[in-house]
Motif scaffolding. Sequence first.
Motif, PDB file in Angstrom:
ATOM      1  N   ALA A   1     -12.871 -48.261  25.105  1.00  0.00           N
ATOM      2  CA  ALA A   1     -13.895 -47.557  25.874  1.00  0.00           C
ATOM      3  C   ALA A   1     -13.291 -46.708  26.987  1.00  0.00           C
ATOM      4  CB  ALA A   1     -14.885 -48.559  26.462  1.00  0.00           C
ATOM      5  N   LEU A   2     -12.124 -47.096  27.499  1.00  0.00           N
ATOM      6  CA  LEU A   2     -11.473 -46.308  28.549  1.00  0.00           C
ATOM      7  C   LEU A   2     -10.928 -44.991  28.013  1.00  0.00           C
ATOM      8  CD1 LEU A   2      -9.509 -49.073  30.509  1.00  0.00           C
ATOM      9  CD2 LEU A   2     -11.554 -47.841  31.258  1.00  0.00           C
ATOM     10  N   GLY A   3     -10.674 -44.941  26.727  1.00  0.00           N
ATOM     11  CA  GLY A   3     -10.199 -43.704  26.122  1.00  0.00           C
ATOM     12  C   GLY A   3      -8.720 -43.469  26.347  1.00  0.00           C
ATOM     13  N   THR A   4      -8.220 -42.369  25.796  1.00  0.00           N
ATOM     14  CA  THR A   4      -6.819 -42.008  25.937  1.00  0.00           C
ATOM     15  C   THR A   4      -6.628 -41.218  27.230  1.00  0.00           C
ATOM     16  OG1 THR A   4      -7.223 -40.081  24.543  1.00  0.00           O
ATOM     17  CG2 THR A   4      -6.402 -42.045  23.462  1.00  0.00           C
ATOM     18  N   SER A   5      -5.359 -40.931  27.566  1.00  0.00           N
ATOM     19  CA  SER A   5      -5.087 -40.289  28.852  1.00  0.00           C
ATOM     20  C   SER A   5      -4.272 -39.013  28.719  1.00  0.00           C
ATOM     21  CB  SER A   5      -4.354 -41.261  29.784  1.00  0.00           C
ATOM     22  OG  SER A   5      -4.204 -40.705  31.071  1.00  0.00           O
ATOM     23  N   CYS A   6      -3.146 -39.071  28.037  1.00  0.00           N
ATOM     24  CA  CYS A   6      -2.297 -37.879  27.898  1.00  0.00           C
ATOM     25  C   CYS A   6      -3.110 -36.750  27.265  1.00  0.00           C
ATOM     26  CB  CYS A   6      -1.087 -38.203  27.027  1.00  0.00           C
ATOM     27  SG  CYS A   6      -0.026 -36.792  26.676  1.00  0.00           S
ATOM     28  N   PRO A   7      -3.087 -35.543  27.830  1.00  0.00           N
ATOM     29  CA  PRO A   7      -3.891 -34.446  27.263  1.00  0.00           C
ATOM     30  C   PRO A   7      -3.682 -34.236  25.772  1.00  0.00           C
ATOM     31  CG  PRO A   7      -3.053 -33.800  29.400  1.00  0.00           C
ATOM     32  CD  PRO A   7      -2.426 -35.130  29.099  1.00  0.00           C
ATOM     33  N   ASP A   8      -2.444 -34.328  25.314  1.00  0.00           N
ATOM     34  CA  ASP A   8      -2.196 -34.170  23.881  1.00  0.00           C
ATOM     35  C   ASP A   8      -2.953 -35.209  23.061  1.00  0.00           C
ATOM     36  OD1 ASP A   8      -0.560 -32.009  24.224  1.00  0.00           O
ATOM     37  OD2 ASP A   8       1.062 -32.808  22.998  1.00  0.00           O
ATOM     38  N   HIS A   9      -3.107 -36.404  23.614  1.00  0.00           N
ATOM     39  CA  HIS A   9      -3.783 -37.472  22.885  1.00  0.00           C
ATOM     40  C   HIS A   9      -5.271 -37.168  22.714  1.00  0.00           C
ATOM     41  CE1 HIS A   9      -0.529 -40.730  23.961  1.00  0.00           C
ATOM     42  NE2 HIS A   9      -0.036 -39.668  23.349  1.00  0.00           N
ATOM     43  N   PHE A  10      -5.988 -36.984  23.844  1.00  0.00           N
ATOM     44  CA  PHE A  10      -7.441 -36.884  23.695  1.00  0.00           C
ATOM     45  C   PHE A  10      -7.884 -35.537  23.145  1.00  0.00           C
ATOM     46  CE2 PHE A  10      -6.780 -36.246  28.335  1.00  0.00           C
ATOM     47  CZ  PHE A  10      -7.280 -34.957  28.481  1.00  0.00           C
ATOM     48  N   LEU A  11      -7.024 -34.511  23.212  1.00  0.00           N
ATOM     49  CA  LEU A  11      -7.374 -33.262  22.531  1.00  0.00           C
ATOM     50  C   LEU A  11      -7.442 -33.469  21.027  1.00  0.00           C
ATOM     51  CD1 LEU A  11      -5.339 -30.570  24.496  1.00  0.00           C
ATOM     52  CD2 LEU A  11      -7.821 -30.704  24.302  1.00  0.00           C
ATOM     53  N   ARG A  12      -6.680 -34.413  20.526  1.00  0.00           N
ATOM     54  CA  ARG A  12      -6.669 -34.704  19.078  1.00  0.00           C
ATOM     55  C   ARG A  12      -7.639 -35.816  18.695  1.00  0.00           C
ATOM     56  NH1 ARG A  12      -2.627 -31.648  15.916  1.00  0.00           N
ATOM     57  NH2 ARG A  12      -1.121 -30.882  17.409  1.00  0.00           N
ATOM     58  N   THR A  13      -7.837 -36.767  19.610  1.00  0.00           N
ATOM     59  CA  THR A  13      -8.586 -37.973  19.249  1.00  0.00           C
ATOM     60  C   THR A  13      -9.970 -38.051  19.881  1.00  0.00           C
ATOM     61  OG1 THR A  13      -7.723 -39.266  21.114  1.00  0.00           O
ATOM     62  CG2 THR A  13      -6.392 -39.219  19.105  1.00  0.00           C
ATOM     63  N   LYS A  14     -10.340 -37.068  20.693  1.00  0.00           N
ATOM     64  CA  LYS A  14     -11.529 -37.115  21.545  1.00  0.00           C
ATOM     65  C   LYS A  14     -11.357 -38.198  22.614  1.00  0.00           C
ATOM     66  CE  LYS A  14     -15.138 -34.575  19.365  1.00  0.00           C
ATOM     67  NZ  LYS A  14     -16.214 -34.526  18.376  1.00  0.00           N
ATOM     68  N   VAL A  15     -12.293 -38.234  23.521  1.00  0.00           N
ATOM     69  CA  VAL A  15     -12.088 -39.087  24.691  1.00  0.00           C
ATOM     70  C   VAL A  15     -11.992 -40.566  24.337  1.00  0.00           C
ATOM     71  CG1 VAL A  15     -13.011 -37.551  26.440  1.00  0.00           C
ATOM     72  CG2 VAL A  15     -14.574 -38.949  25.122  1.00  0.00           C
ATOM     73  N   ARG A  16     -12.695 -40.993  23.281  1.00  0.00           N
ATOM     74  CA  ARG A  16     -12.614 -42.397  22.878  1.00  0.00           C
ATOM     75  C   ARG A  16     -12.967 -42.512  21.398  1.00  0.00           C
ATOM     76  NH1 ARG A  16     -16.639 -41.952  26.406  1.00  0.00           N
ATOM     77  NH2 ARG A  16     -15.386 -43.001  27.990  1.00  0.00           N
ATOM     78  N   PRO A  17     -12.574 -43.621  20.763  1.00  0.00           N
ATOM     79  CA  PRO A  17     -12.896 -43.820  19.350  1.00  0.00           C
ATOM     80  C   PRO A  17     -14.264 -44.462  19.167  1.00  0.00           C
ATOM     81  CG  PRO A  17     -11.546 -45.622  20.100  1.00  0.00           C
ATOM     82  CD  PRO A  17     -11.707 -44.688  21.285  1.00  0.00           C
ATOM     83  N   LEU A  18     -14.722 -44.473  17.931  1.00  0.00           N
ATOM     84  CA  LEU A  18     -15.872 -45.290  17.549  1.00  0.00           C
ATOM     85  C   LEU A  18     -15.311 -46.616  17.053  1.00  0.00           C
ATOM     86  CD1 LEU A  18     -18.936 -44.241  15.381  1.00  0.00           C
ATOM     87  CD2 LEU A  18     -17.790 -46.417  15.044  1.00  0.00           C
ATOM     88  N   VAL A  19     -15.770 -47.709  17.630  1.00  0.00           N
ATOM     89  CA  VAL A  19     -15.269 -49.035  17.277  1.00  0.00           C
ATOM     90  C   VAL A  19     -16.386 -49.842  16.621  1.00  0.00           C
ATOM     91  CG1 VAL A  19     -14.192 -51.157  18.116  1.00  0.00           C
ATOM     92  CG2 VAL A  19     -13.686 -48.969  19.239  1.00  0.00           C
ATOM     93  N   VAL A  20     -16.138 -50.315  15.414  1.00  0.00           N
ATOM     94  CA  VAL A  20     -17.103 -51.189  14.738  1.00  0.00           C
ATOM     95  C   VAL A  20     -17.014 -52.567  15.377  1.00  0.00           C
ATOM     96  CG1 VAL A  20     -17.715 -52.296  12.563  1.00  0.00           C
ATOM     97  CG2 VAL A  20     -17.011 -49.893  12.589  1.00  0.00           C
ATOM     98  N   ASP A  21     -18.129 -53.078  15.848  1.00  0.00           N
ATOM     99  CA  ASP A  21     -18.146 -54.355  16.569  1.00  0.00           C
ATOM    100  C   ASP A  21     -18.544 -55.513  15.658  1.00  0.00           C
ATOM    101  OD1 ASP A  21     -20.724 -53.475  16.219  1.00  0.00           O
ATOM    102  OD2 ASP A  21     -21.319 -53.643  18.325  1.00  0.00           O
ATOM    103  N   LEU A  22     -18.001 -55.532  14.455  1.00  0.00           N
ATOM    104  CA  LEU A  22     -18.253 -56.607  13.501  1.00  0.00           C
ATOM    105  C   LEU A  22     -16.922 -57.226  13.089  1.00  0.00           C
ATOM    106  CD1 LEU A  22     -20.883 -54.950  11.110  1.00  0.00           C
ATOM    107  CD2 LEU A  22     -21.319 -56.601  12.940  1.00  0.00           C
ATOM    108  N   PRO A  23     -16.921 -58.488  12.709  1.00  0.00           N
ATOM    109  CA  PRO A  23     -15.670 -59.126  12.287  1.00  0.00           C
ATOM    110  C   PRO A  23     -15.201 -58.606  10.935  1.00  0.00           C
ATOM    111  CG  PRO A  23     -17.517 -60.606  11.948  1.00  0.00           C
ATOM    112  CD  PRO A  23     -18.063 -59.429  12.693  1.00  0.00           C
ATOM    113  N   ALA A  24     -13.953 -58.912  10.616  1.00  0.00           N
ATOM    114  CA  ALA A  24     -13.373 -58.481   9.347  1.00  0.00           C
ATOM    115  C   ALA A  24     -14.114 -59.076   8.155  1.00  0.00           C
ATOM    116  CB  ALA A  24     -11.901 -58.878   9.293  1.00  0.00           C
ATOM    117  N   THR A  25     -14.783 -60.190   8.376  1.00  0.00           N
ATOM    118  CA  THR A  25     -15.491 -60.863   7.292  1.00  0.00           C
ATOM    119  C   THR A  25     -16.822 -60.207   6.937  1.00  0.00           C
ATOM    120  OG1 THR A  25     -16.369 -62.360   8.975  1.00  0.00           O
ATOM    121  CG2 THR A  25     -14.443 -63.103   7.743  1.00  0.00           C
TER     122      THR A  25
END
Length: 677
Positions: A278-302
């Motif tokens: 939720a805090l997102g990435t920091s280096c400009p090169d990172h978030f320009l490619r990945t957007k400010v944060r990812p979408l995280v699935v909040d379910l278990p692997a099962t």
Amino acid sequence: MNETVAALLARSNRLGADPRNTNYAGGNTSAKGTDVDPVTGGPVELLWVKGSGGDLGTLTEPGLAALRLDRLRSLVGVYPGVEREDEMVAAFDYCLHGRGGAAPSIDTAMHGLVDAAHVDHLHPDSGIAIATAADGEKLTAEIFGGKVAWVPWRRPGFQLGLDIAAIKDGDPDVIGTVLGGHGITAWGATSDEAEANSRWIIETAAAYIAEHGKPEPFGAVVEGFEALPETERRAKAAALAPLVRGLASTDKPQVGHYTDSDVVLEFLSREKLAPLAALGTSCPDHFLRTKVRPLVVDLPATATVEEITARLTELHAEYRAAYQAYYDTYKVEDSPAIRGADPAIVLVPGVGMFSFGANKQTARVAGEFYVNAINVMRGAEAISTYAPIDESEKFRIEYWLLEEAKLQRAPKPKALVGRIALVTGAASGIGKAIAARFAAEGACVVIADLDASKAADAAAELGNADVAIGVAADVTDAAGVRAAFDAAALAFGGVDLVVNNAGLSISKPLADTTEADWDLLHDVLAKGSFLVAQAAAKTMTAQNMGGDLLYISSKNSVFAGPNNVAYSAAKADQAHQVRLLAAELGEHGIRVNGINPDGVVRGSGIFAGGWGASRAAVYGVPEEELGQFYAQRTLLKREVLPEHVANAAFALVGGELTHTTGLHVPVDAGVAAAFLR
């Protein structure tokens, strides 16, 4: 080549070859030296610096910008201040020496104003971990003992160059800086010294983290979120990929990349996954490619595929709303329009990471950048607390007018960029020609063929794995067909263009045609096309992006010729599948069309496999003259080649015939008896 330039390129390539030093296309290097001014014949002091958008690992001389050092340094006298520092980028153009070379990047000032012959600016994971630690300034002093200075976060630009130059001028013992939230800079009197200083900063930071860091910086493993066994994991990823790609393509078609490295799977299994993501990435090169944060699935692997699918749909809607709110919160009067609210990174615990971009290379690199971000978060959390730059600053970078100008300068994409093709029987002949044409038009291509080795060789001819992959596919086997589509999903995210081209031929009179001949032809041509179409429709409907299904049928599907009952009947079956599926799949935006070639002898695997000799015997001509024989019986008197069929395939899917479905296109140079009625 100038010796200074040669040394700069060698240093750049060495540093860029190791991902521990910098990410792809990240950072820049420079050298100052003397060359001959072609106007005066005298010496001129120049700065050679990696240009905008280049990659250090593959940098060559055309990727450098060459600027006159006297003019560049004179810009300090006309600098209007930090509020107008963006204007200085345009001023760099007036400092260029000669024609050609790359456009100067925003970091040019950093290199030109620092009083050192050689300067490196890099984005190493270990360095950014220090740069994003909550107490980064204190750590910098402790780790480097005064040899490296701390620079608080400042957006890249002319002022940052002035700040670093002042540090170098103020303390001759300082060899570089840690740039808060960003990366590192190092310098030296020689190219070797600058490289050694860069490596010392990177290695010293990494060693400190390894020695002093907490053993579990991401917290404990969360029960149920552990990585699934590889076979199960990849099967679930293949099942999810088309849906995820479709969601990530809501605003604009995207190509996908799947990563299940240990680094990713470990992060997804830990208790700090959600808060750190939720805090997102920091280096400009990172978030320009990945957007400010990812979408995280909040379910278990099962969780089942169905459960994850339902939750992904909900989370995607929430993500889009949150991104729109982020844009609305920080936009200003001259901000560029929003570029889309879909995620570039999707994390699924137990399964892995899906990353997206306009093409495969961009999607793959986005995933690599998020792996960099994970490493940065691990390092920062190991010795401190991860504290990236503020969202307002991220927005200023992401929607920077200079960044927008760079995007606007990019060449117009080719017609099939962002689309993924799967072509059966594509290791030779018509299929190979279609695959080559689609790849040339920007598509990612899956070469599916009965012979896995030949498929791999054909794919390699088109380029690296960002362009094409080869897979084994027996179209008569439902499991084999499904495996080919799973491979497409894992490699590129799904499929958009599927070509039913796999085939064989047997030419015999009715009396000599065996039941086995009949079954084989109908298994490959009729049943095989059905199985491929069924798998294609499943993937395309999951993506909800429409699609194109092409059948390479034959003139024989409508023309009654001698000694050909089994082959022609099977081709007629294919031709009617086009009509039936066009009627059924239209509601999903899937267009189904066919091509009816004839007389495609050269390059054909079918003709080389005995069909040519058989047909030549029927018509009483030498086999080597069969192509010309077919040509002479056409209205245009032209031989049909695989490339002509490929041209028709591109015409059907290239974007002009958007409202055409259920059509059969003859590519036979004109055979009146086969005219469609």
